[in-house]
Motif scaffolding. Structure first.
Motif, short mmCIF file in Angstrom:
data_model
loop_
_atom_site.label_atom_id
_atom_site.label_comp_id
_atom_site.label_asym_id
_atom_site.label_seq_id
_atom_site.Cartn_x
_atom_site.Cartn_y
_atom_site.Cartn_z
N CYS A 135 0.85 -1.20 0.00
CA CYS A 135 0.00 0.00 0.00
C CYS A 135 0.89 1.25 0.00
O CYS A 135 2.00 1.23 0.51
N GLY A 136 0.34 2.34 -0.52
CA GLY A 136 0.98 3.66 -0.39
C GLY A 136 2.39 3.70 -0.95
O GLY A 136 2.68 3.22 -2.05
N THR A 137 3.26 4.30 -0.17
CA THR A 137 4.66 4.44 -0.60
C THR A 137 5.31 3.07 -0.83
O THR A 137 6.14 2.91 -1.73
N SER A 138 4.93 2.08 -0.04
CA SER A 138 5.50 0.74 -0.23
C SER A 138 5.10 0.19 -1.60
O SER A 138 5.84 -0.55 -2.23
N TRP A 139 3.89 0.55 -2.04
CA TRP A 139 3.43 0.14 -3.38
C TRP A 139 4.29 0.80 -4.46
O TRP A 139 4.63 0.19 -5.47
N HIS A 140 4.67 2.04 -4.23
CA HIS A 140 5.57 2.70 -5.19
C HIS A 140 6.93 2.00 -5.24
O HIS A 140 7.49 1.79 -6.32
#
Ligand code: M6R
Length: 373
Positions: free
Chosen positions: A56-61
């Motif tokens: 999710c979120g930055t981890s997804w990036h």
């Protein structure tokens, strides 16, 4: 505890060279016969056909950059899913698949639930469908750590600012190590190429330091100009497309400015209609595969009167001319460039928010770890 910095976020941005050094130390050796040290068991790699990454979120990036690295270096088809979507619409089961959960905190409810579901639906099946789970986290002792059999510790150190900065960089380092390890084992890169990439990675901490030194004042000044700005667009391509998403997310989170990240080539399919003199465009233009393409996409934005801000090497005359403002970074190999190009975008978000007098470390409506669905 802020060690003279006004906010934890700024302190954490400045801790990034040290974090990269810690990762280099942990993941790479000086032993040419065994250059990468992730301590992952062979069962994780054997007959591997596919990788799926949940985050999710930055981890997804970070996962999107991981996909790029794994596919380009090791040639393994890789899917990246939002954990919150995957848990209610999982992809059909594929054989010999490694599932990677990426979560800085190790406590994000959606990521944990998606992983648990994947583990559950694969357990008890024939061997090739058995779960192979790997976690990438800053907290090996977290719930994620209990759920998966293997962990890559990202060595980010405690991060207090709600906006992830140094843990993003640390996640990228984990993906460089993993992609290189896979490529080395599958012999999709030569030992010489591997050594060359590791040598270049070892230069990165110095380059981050140089970027911070060169840019802080400049970006602080630039932030004044955006006191009234309500919308921002970030564009990039290839390995720097996820950095455009990350730059936009940082700005949204802490400055409450509407910001969107786009793959630069998609602008003409709709979003370009938004552009005018009131909407600045930040373009990440690093020499390499898609450099000319990004420059020409940036030119299209300029023709709509957008103020054009370039994250691009310092000494590039041609590119420098088209930008109204430059956020210069060193000219590193495109493959490694995201570790550098994200730095000015973190600083830009930080200084715009700080300038607006906002609570940078505790932005409204957000929590450091999202432990509810
Ligand atoms: O702890 P996690 O890495 O699982 O967190 C995922 C997101 O909630 C997190 O990255 C969020 O987007 C940050 N606030 C980004 O700065």
């Amino acid at each position: 505890e802020k060690q003279g910095f006004k906010h934890f976020m700024l302190k954490e941005i400045y801790e990034q060279p040290g974090v990269v050094r810690a990762c280099l130390e942990a993941y790479f050796t000086n032993d040419p016969s065994s250059p990468i040290n992730l301590s992952l068991p062979v069962e994780l790699y054997v007959d591997l056909e596919q990788i799926q990454i949940l985050a999710c979120g930055t981890s997804w990036h970070a996962a999107l950059i991981g996909k790029y690295l794994i596919e380009q270096l090791a040639g393994i088809p890789t899917q990246v899913h939002y954990a919150s979507e995957f848990r209610y619409a999982p992809s059909p089961l594929t054989a010999n698949t490694l599932t990677i959960g990426v979560t800085q905190s190790g406590e994000t409810a959606d990521t944990l639930a998606a992983l648990a579901m994947e583990k559950e639906r694969r357990s008890g099946r024939e061997l090739k469908y058995q779960p192979r789970l790997l976690g990438i986290t800053n907290r090996p002792e977290s719930t994620l750590g209990e759920m998966v059999s293997q962990i890559i510790d990202i060595h980010g150190g405690l991060e207090i600012g709600v906006a992830a900065t140094k843990t993003f960089i640390a996640q990228l380092m984990a993906f460089y190590a993993l992609a290189l390890d896979l490529a080395y084992r599958r012999q999709t890169i030569s030992p010489d190429q591997l050594e060359e990439i590791i040598t270049s990675l070892r230069q990165i901490p110095k380059e981050i330091e140089a970027t911070l030194e060169r840019q802080e004042n400049l970006i602080e000044q630039l932030a004044h100009d955006f006191a009234e700005t309500t919308d921002f667009i970030f564009v990039g391509r290839g390995i720097n497309f996820p950095i455009a998403l990350e730059g936009a997310l940082k700005l949204k989170e802490i400055s409450y400015i509407h910001a969107e990240g786009y793959p630069a080539g998609e602008m003409k399919h709709g979003p370009i209609a938004l552009l005018d003199a009131k909407v600045p465009v930040v373009a990440i233009a690093m020499p390499g595969n898609v450099y000319e393409k990004v420059i020409s996409n940036a030119q299209e934005a300029k023709a709509r009167d957008s103020r054009l801000i370039g994250v691009t090497p310092v000494n590039d005359g041609e590119a420098a001319e088209i930008f109204n403002d430059l956020l210069p970074v060193s000219n590193v190999d495109e493959l490694l460039s995201p570790i550098l190009t994200v730095i000015p975008l973190q600083l830009l978000a930080y200084h715009i928010a700080a300038r607006r007098g906002l609570d940078v470390d505790q932005p409204r409506n957000l929590a450091k770890s999202v432990t509810v669905e």
